[in-house]
Design a protein around this motif. Structure first.
Motif, mmCIF file in Angstrom:
data_model
loop_
_atom_site.group_PDB
_atom_site.id
_atom_site.type_symbol
_atom_site.label_atom_id
_atom_site.label_comp_id
_atom_site.label_asym_id
_atom_site.label_seq_id
_atom_site.Cartn_x
_atom_site.Cartn_y
_atom_site.Cartn_z
ATOM 1 N N LEU A 280 60.907 -67.265 -13.977
ATOM 2 C CA LEU A 280 60.910 -68.710 -13.736
ATOM 3 C C LEU A 280 60.297 -69.467 -14.913
ATOM 4 O O LEU A 280 60.759 -70.553 -15.276
ATOM 5 N N SER A 281 59.235 -68.895 -15.500
ATOM 6 C CA SER A 281 58.608 -69.540 -16.664
ATOM 7 C C SER A 281 59.590 -69.623 -17.824
ATOM 8 O O SER A 281 59.665 -70.659 -18.512
ATOM 9 N N ARG A 282 60.347 -68.540 -18.047
ATOM 10 C CA ARG A 282 61.336 -68.559 -19.127
ATOM 11 C C ARG A 282 62.454 -69.568 -18.836
ATOM 12 O O ARG A 282 62.902 -70.288 -19.729
ATOM 13 N N GLN A 283 62.886 -69.625 -17.559
ATOM 14 C CA GLN A 283 63.903 -70.600 -17.187
ATOM 15 C C GLN A 283 63.403 -72.026 -17.386
ATOM 16 O O GLN A 283 64.123 -72.896 -17.867
ATOM 17 N N ARG A 284 62.142 -72.247 -16.986
ATOM 18 C CA ARG A 284 61.567 -73.580 -17.141
ATOM 19 C C ARG A 284 61.483 -73.979 -18.610
ATOM 20 O O ARG A 284 61.773 -75.113 -18.975
ATOM 21 N N GLN A 285 61.098 -73.026 -19.453
ATOM 22 C CA GLN A 285 61.013 -73.301 -20.884
ATOM 23 C C GLN A 285 62.387 -73.612 -21.458
ATOM 24 O O GLN A 285 62.550 -74.532 -22.265
ATOM 25 N N ALA A 286 63.402 -72.849 -21.005
ATOM 26 C CA ALA A 286 64.763 -73.083 -21.487
ATOM 27 C C ALA A 286 65.268 -74.447 -21.043
ATOM 28 O O ALA A 286 65.897 -75.189 -21.823
ATOM 29 N N ILE A 287 64.982 -74.805 -19.793
ATOM 30 C CA ILE A 287 65.393 -76.111 -19.279
ATOM 31 C C ILE A 287 64.683 -77.225 -20.031
ATOM 32 O O ILE A 287 65.284 -78.251 -20.384
ATOM 33 N N SER A 288 63.374 -77.021 -20.299
ATOM 34 C CA SER A 288 62.610 -78.025 -21.029
ATOM 35 C C SER A 288 63.175 -78.222 -22.436
ATOM 36 O O SER A 288 63.303 -79.361 -22.916
ATOM 37 N N THR A 289 63.515 -77.111 -23.091
ATOM 38 C CA THR A 289 64.096 -77.201 -24.437
ATOM 39 C C THR A 289 65.432 -77.929 -24.402
ATOM 40 O O THR A 289 65.725 -78.786 -25.253
ATOM 41 N N GLU A 290 66.268 -77.600 -23.406
ATOM 42 C CA GLU A 290 67.565 -78.261 -23.268
ATOM 43 C C GLU A 290 67.391 -79.749 -22.975
ATOM 44 O O GLU A 290 68.140 -80.588 -23.499
ATOM 45 N N GLU A 291 66.376 -80.089 -22.167
ATOM 46 C CA GLU A 291 66.113 -81.495 -21.847
ATOM 47 C C GLU A 291 65.750 -82.270 -23.117
ATOM 48 O O GLU A 291 66.245 -83.388 -23.341
ATOM 49 N N VAL A 292 64.877 -81.694 -23.941
ATOM 50 C CA VAL A 292 64.492 -82.351 -25.193
ATOM 51 C C VAL A 292 65.723 -82.543 -26.089
ATOM 52 O O VAL A 292 65.909 -83.612 -26.699
#
Length: 225
Positions: free
Chosen positions: A195-207
């Motif tokens: 979940l942490s990796r998914q959250r980081q990926a989503i955060s990067t995509e959001e930026v």
């Protein structure tokens, strides 16, 4: 004589024998201001240092309550606390060493043992496994053992974790329960990591998308005629 030592954990504090005159009730912490009875109170924190940032009304209420206790133990003599007696820490360290005084409860237990009661009961003390209580629990368990060795009966309600020993280092891995719980722990850790990796990926995509949107808005506001 029996001595009941009270912490503030709600799981068992109110089970203490307040209505039994054969028990002397020992309290600590301002969390016990509303306890039905307090025959002896202990405050091991400095009245000058520990209470500087505490809300004034709460501080005054606690101090006035302490001044009304039949017996009061403090770190040292303080003006205005004529009923206060300095806790005999030097004598306690000389007898038990300094390794086990890890909490108010362990200091109270040492003093209780010196009174040679028939029974010491401990209520309102869970010592649940967070960082602070992990450090404090072993000191209390040392004095539980010390009381047993001197023939003093110890009463601890089943609601408390205090009397539960830690797993035996290394050898506990042979336990069926340890393996079961450890497997579950590893499963949960893996899911959390994913979940942490998914959250980081989503955060990067959001930026990235926000940057693209800002660029597009600039193009619209600047170049569209």
């Amino acid at each position: 004589m029996n001595i009941a030592i009270l912490g503030t954990a709600p799981s068992s504090r109110d089970l203490a024998p307040f209505n039994d005159p054969t028990w002397e009730i020992w309290t600590c912490s301002p969390g016990n201001l509303e306890a039905p009875r307090s025959d002896v109170h202990f405050e091991f924190h400095s009245l000058d240092v520990n209470w500087v940032d505490i809300e004034l009304d709460r501080k005054l209420k606690y101090f006035e309550w302490m001044k009304q206790r039949p017996k009061l133990f403090l770190p040292r003599a303080y003006p205005g606390f004529q009923n206060g007696t300095p806790y005999p820490i030097e004598a306690m360290i000389e007898k038990y060493t300094q390794y086990f005084f890890t909490s108010s409860i362990s200091l109270m237990m040492a003093h209780a043992i010196e009174q040679k009661p028939e029974t010491i009961g401990i209520w309102g003390v869970d010592m649940a496994t967070d960082d602070e209580y992990v450090l404090q629990k072993s000191g209390c368990q040392f004095f539980i053992r010390e009381a047993h060795s001197q023939g003093i009966k110890i009463v601890i309600p089943p609601e408390s974790d205090l009397a539960v020993p830690p797993p035996v280092y290394g050898l506990c891995m042979e336990s069926h329960m340890w393996r079961k719980l450890n497997a579950r722990s590893q499963e949960l850790r893996t899911r959390i990591d994913n979940l942490s990796r998914q959250r980081q990926a989503i955060s990067t995509e959001e930026v990235h998308l926000k940057g693209a949107l800002e660029d597009l808005d600039y193009m619209i506001s600047t170049w569209v005629k």
